[in-house]
Write an enzyme that holds these catalytic residues in place. Structure first.
Site, PDB file in Angstrom:
ATOM      1  N   GLU A 285      17.208  17.393   4.559  1.00 56.13           N
ATOM      2  CA  GLU A 285      16.048  17.866   5.293  1.00 56.13           C
ATOM      3  C   GLU A 285      16.389  17.624   6.561  1.00 56.13           C
ATOM      4  OE1 GLU A 285      13.968  19.781   4.229  1.00 56.13           O
ATOM      5  OE2 GLU A 285      13.951  19.379   2.121  1.00 56.13           O
TER       6      GLU A 285
ATOM      7  N   PHE B  76       3.392   4.050  -2.298  1.00 59.38           N
ATOM      8  CA  PHE B  76       3.219   4.539  -3.775  1.00 59.38           C
ATOM      9  C   PHE B  76       2.800   3.605  -4.811  1.00 59.38           C
ATOM     10  CE2 PHE B  76       5.744   7.772  -1.417  1.00 59.38           C
ATOM     11  CZ  PHE B  76       4.910   8.793  -1.266  1.00 59.38           C
ATOM     12  N   GLY B  77       3.662   2.604  -4.999  1.00 53.61           N
ATOM     13  CA  GLY B  77       3.285   1.717  -6.315  1.00 53.61           C
ATOM     14  C   GLY B  77       2.002   1.241  -6.121  1.00 53.61           C
TER      15      GLY B  77
ATOM     16  N   SER C  10       0.974  -1.382  -0.127  1.00 57.34           N
ATOM     17  CA  SER C  10      -0.011   0.116   0.154  1.00 57.34           C
ATOM     18  C   SER C  10       0.895   1.228   0.249  1.00 57.34           C
ATOM     19  CB  SER C  10      -0.832   0.118   1.246  1.00 57.34           C
ATOM     20  OG  SER C  10      -0.174   0.090   2.557  1.00 57.34           O
TER      21      SER C  10
END
Length: 180
Positions: A177, A17-18, A15
């Site tokens: 980040e 991104f792909g 579940s």
């Protein structure tokens, strides 16, 4: 007597991104989709560093997969750890607690995600937690906040400086980040 034709069955494993994109892309297709995932959420990994630094809560970057797909009529979401794929029999076997489920498919999409890799140096994990899961981010948050708390109570300036020294390995988007 004739048997009604069955719609094409698609099993999506994962579940992330792909997997989520695959299920959404088939929204208007004449197929029945079963999405099998070992977690109940879709994790937006690019923002894990913000969970690790306390900027966001885990719920803000990990919506429930069922909620994300709630309006899609042709998809069923199942929680379970995929244990095997039988390409000859066209089945996926998954397990949730002690319950084993065998799901037949006509088409299979494997989007099981990624794992942390220390490139053969797994002992690094003790000092350098990964950043692939919510648990990883929360572990890192605990270490960061713990270092600040410990630095606040020490009286030795050298020890305080040591506790407030962080090393970020990796200059990819997450490393940059996190360092910022």
């Amino acid at each position: 007597m004739t048997i009604a034709s069955q719609r094409h069955r698609v099993v999506v494993i994962g579940s992330g991104f792909g997997g989520l994109q695959a299920a959404k892309a088939l929204k208007r297709a004449d197929v029945d989709i079963t999405l099998i995932s070992r977690t109940t959420t879709h994790l937006f990994q690019p923002l894990l560093y913000q969970v690790a630094t306390g900027i966001l809560s885990e719920g803000e970057i990990a919506p429930t997969t069922r909620l994300v797909l709630r309006k899609q009529q042709n998809v069923t979401v199942r929680l379970g750890e995929v244990e095997s794929i039988d390409l000859k029999a066209k089945t996926v076997t998954s397990k949730l607690m002690a319950q084993e489920t065998v799901t037949p498919f006509d088409s299979l999409i494997v989007a099981a995600g990624a794992q942390q890799s220390y490139f053969g140096n797994d002992h690094f994990a003790t000092f350098a937690p990964g950043m692939k899961t919510i648990d990883d981010a929360l572990e890192l948050r605990g270490r960061i906040l713990g270092a600040f708390e410990a630095a606040e109570v020490v009286t030795d300036p050298a020890e305080r400086e040591r506790r407030l020294t962080f090393v970020v390995v990796g200059a990819g988007p997450t490393g940059v980040e996190l360092a910022g």
